[in-house]
Scaffold this motif. Structure first.
Motif, PDB file in Angstrom:
ATOM      1  N   ALA A  37     -21.507  79.272  20.799  1.00 41.34           N
ATOM      2  CA  ALA A  37     -20.771  79.541  22.039  1.00 41.34           C
ATOM      3  C   ALA A  37     -19.554  80.385  21.686  1.00 41.34           C
ATOM      4  O   ALA A  37     -18.573  79.885  21.134  1.00 41.34           O
ATOM      5  CB  ALA A  37     -20.352  78.232  22.698  1.00 41.34           C
ATOM      6  N   ASP A  38     -19.648  81.685  21.988  1.00 38.01           N
ATOM      7  CA  ASP A  38     -18.590  82.632  21.619  1.00 38.01           C
ATOM      8  C   ASP A  38     -17.497  82.583  22.678  1.00 38.01           C
ATOM      9  O   ASP A  38     -17.715  82.996  23.816  1.00 38.01           O
ATOM     10  CB  ASP A  38     -19.166  84.040  21.505  1.00 38.01           C
ATOM     11  N   THR A  39     -16.325  82.081  22.279  1.00 41.43           N
ATOM     12  CA  THR A  39     -15.319  81.646  23.251  1.00 41.43           C
ATOM     13  C   THR A  39     -13.972  82.331  23.058  1.00 41.43           C
ATOM     14  O   THR A  39     -13.493  82.483  21.933  1.00 41.43           O
ATOM     15  CB  THR A  39     -15.133  80.120  23.114  1.00 41.43           C
ATOM     16  N   ALA A  81     -17.585  88.058  17.350  1.00 40.82           N
ATOM     17  CA  ALA A  81     -18.702  87.967  18.292  1.00 40.82           C
ATOM     18  C   ALA A  81     -19.676  89.110  18.058  1.00 40.82           C
ATOM     19  O   ALA A  81     -19.304  90.150  17.532  1.00 40.82           O
ATOM     20  CB  ALA A  81     -18.177  88.037  19.717  1.00 40.82           C
ATOM     21  N   CYS A  82     -20.913  88.903  18.486  1.00 38.40           N
ATOM     22  CA  CYS A  82     -21.872  89.992  18.337  1.00 38.40           C
ATOM     23  C   CYS A  82     -21.644  91.051  19.409  1.00 38.40           C
ATOM     24  O   CYS A  82     -21.231  90.772  20.526  1.00 38.40           O
ATOM     25  CB  CYS A  82     -23.312  89.479  18.331  1.00 38.40           C
ATOM     26  N   ALA A  83     -21.857  92.287  19.019  1.00 40.27           N
ATOM     27  CA  ALA A  83     -21.756  93.437  19.912  1.00 40.27           C
ATOM     28  C   ALA A  83     -22.943  94.336  19.620  1.00 40.27           C
ATOM     29  O   ALA A  83     -23.565  94.223  18.560  1.00 40.27           O
ATOM     30  CB  ALA A  83     -20.447  94.192  19.654  1.00 40.27           C
ATOM     31  N   ALA A 101     -25.792  91.413  23.825  1.00 44.02           N
ATOM     32  CA  ALA A 101     -24.837  90.861  22.859  1.00 44.02           C
ATOM     33  C   ALA A 101     -23.672  90.195  23.600  1.00 44.02           C
ATOM     34  O   ALA A 101     -23.434  90.444  24.782  1.00 44.02           O
ATOM     35  CB  ALA A 101     -24.317  91.966  21.946  1.00 44.02           C
ATOM     36  N   CYS A 102     -22.941  89.345  22.862  1.00 47.04           N
ATOM     37  CA  CYS A 102     -21.858  88.573  23.479  1.00 47.04           C
ATOM     38  C   CYS A 102     -20.799  89.455  24.140  1.00 47.04           C
ATOM     39  O   CYS A 102     -20.281  89.133  25.204  1.00 47.04           O
ATOM     40  CB  CYS A 102     -21.191  87.688  22.436  1.00 47.04           C
ATOM     41  N   ARG A 103     -20.459  90.541  23.484  1.00 47.73           N
ATOM     42  CA  ARG A 103     -19.428  91.405  24.062  1.00 47.73           C
ATOM     43  C   ARG A 103     -19.830  91.906  25.454  1.00 47.73           C
ATOM     44  O   ARG A 103     -18.990  92.006  26.355  1.00 47.73           O
ATOM     45  CB  ARG A 103     -19.133  92.581  23.125  1.00 47.73           C
ATOM     46  N   ASN A 105     -22.500  82.522  26.045  1.00 43.01           N
ATOM     47  CA  ASN A 105     -23.466  81.682  25.329  1.00 43.01           C
ATOM     48  C   ASN A 105     -24.427  82.623  24.611  1.00 43.01           C
ATOM     49  O   ASN A 105     -25.284  83.247  25.226  1.00 43.01           O
ATOM     50  CB  ASN A 105     -24.190  80.743  26.305  1.00 43.01           C
ATOM     51  N   CYS A 106     -24.251  82.725  23.321  1.00 39.55           N
ATOM     52  CA  CYS A 106     -24.756  83.848  22.503  1.00 39.55           C
ATOM     53  C   CYS A 106     -26.266  84.085  22.637  1.00 39.55           C
ATOM     54  O   CYS A 106     -27.066  83.174  22.454  1.00 39.55           O
ATOM     55  CB  CYS A 106     -24.398  83.602  21.041  1.00 39.55           C
ATOM     56  N   PRO A 107     -26.652  85.330  22.941  1.00 39.26           N
ATOM     57  CA  PRO A 107     -28.075  85.691  23.042  1.00 39.26           C
ATOM     58  C   PRO A 107     -28.655  86.235  21.739  1.00 39.26           C
ATOM     59  O   PRO A 107     -29.778  86.739  21.729  1.00 39.26           O
ATOM     60  CB  PRO A 107     -28.045  86.798  24.107  1.00 39.26           C
ATOM     61  N   GLN A 108     -27.898  86.106  20.642  1.00 38.97           N
ATOM     62  CA  GLN A 108     -28.290  86.759  19.382  1.00 38.97           C
ATOM     63  C   GLN A 108     -29.664  86.282  18.881  1.00 38.97           C
ATOM     64  O   GLN A 108     -29.912  85.088  18.762  1.00 38.97           O
ATOM     65  CB  GLN A 108     -27.227  86.446  18.323  1.00 38.97           C
ATOM     66  N   LEU A 109     -30.526  87.259  18.548  1.00 37.39           N
ATOM     67  CA  LEU A 109     -31.871  86.933  18.053  1.00 37.39           C
ATOM     68  C   LEU A 109     -32.070  87.333  16.600  1.00 37.39           C
ATOM     69  O   LEU A 109     -33.148  87.165  16.044  1.00 37.39           O
ATOM     70  CB  LEU A 109     -32.926  87.675  18.905  1.00 37.39           C
TER      71      LEU A 109
END
Ligand SMILES: [Zn+2]
Length: 214
Positions: free
Chosen positions: A45-47, A104-106, A123-125, A190-194
């Motif tokens: 959870a990128d907050t 965070a991921c971008a 990505a989170c950004r 809520n991170c979608p990183q795969l």
């Protein structure tokens, strides 16, 4: 430091489920307690936190790390602002490891870390940018998107001082609870990183619960 909470979900004043890849933005008032619940495990959870009174004052990893003398966030950690004021305190934590170094991921970092063709992946950004675009009432702009906390994410520091993105140590039902020490705006992707093991290559939903001051 693993600490369980005595708060009961039935007494929460709000409960919000956030799907993987979705965002949450809202205010937690001074004295209220926010629980971030990892429903299915191994989620990140990128907050970001902002002072609700003035979003120019925001969570500062540097001030937080310096004041507590530790790189990791867990029970007892006081999250500090860019004015070095206490914003929130972690009062319960059943996961025991939360990162504030990895960022965070971008889409840009995805291309650098993984592959050029990953640029079009969510990505989170992007989620943060969408949140502030859809909710101008919080007064947060692109320039306010700064350094963040990755709750449940495991980024251990090696003996040589390196950072590694490791398999998550969270599990279904693990949570972290934070009591607000000022009125704060909470912005979560809520991170979608795969592409990395932090969320087990399988992003899953989280739940946010808020309790009033006891
Ligand atoms: Zn992410």
């Amino acid at each position: 430091m693993l600490t369980e909470s005595t708060r009961q979900a039935e007494q929460a004043v709000s409960r919000t489920k956030v799907d993987a890849g979705d965002y949450f933005i809202g205010i937690v008032r001074e004295g209220q307690t926010l629980r971030i619940l990892d429903l299915e495990g191994n989620q990140a959870a990128d907050t970001l936190f902002y002072s609700a009174a003035d979003p120019a004052e925001r969570y500062s990893a540097m001030d937080t790390i310096r004041e507590q003398g530790n790189l990791y966030l867990t029970t007892g950690s006081v999250l500090r602002s860019s004015e070095n004021r206490p914003m929130l305190e972690i009062v319960a934590d059943t996961c025991g490891r939360h990162d504030t170094l990895g960022g965070a991921c971008a889409t840009e970092s995805n291309t650098v870390r993984y592959d050029l063709e990953k640029r079009c992946m969510h990505a989170c950004r992007d989620s943060w940018m969408l949140a502030i675009a859809e909710h101008p009432e919080y007064g947060i702009s692109k320039r306010d998107i700064g350094h963040n906390i990755n709750f449940f994410m495991n980024v251990p520091v090696t003996e040589e001082g390196g950072l590694t993105f490791e398999d998550g140590i969270s599990a279904p039902g693990k949570y972290v609870e934070l009591t607000a020490l000022m009125d704060v705006v909470v912005l979560i992707s809520n991170c979608p990183q795969l592409n990395n093991p932090c969320n087990g290559y399988n992003p899953t939903p989280i739940e946010l619960l808020v309790w009033d001051n006891e």
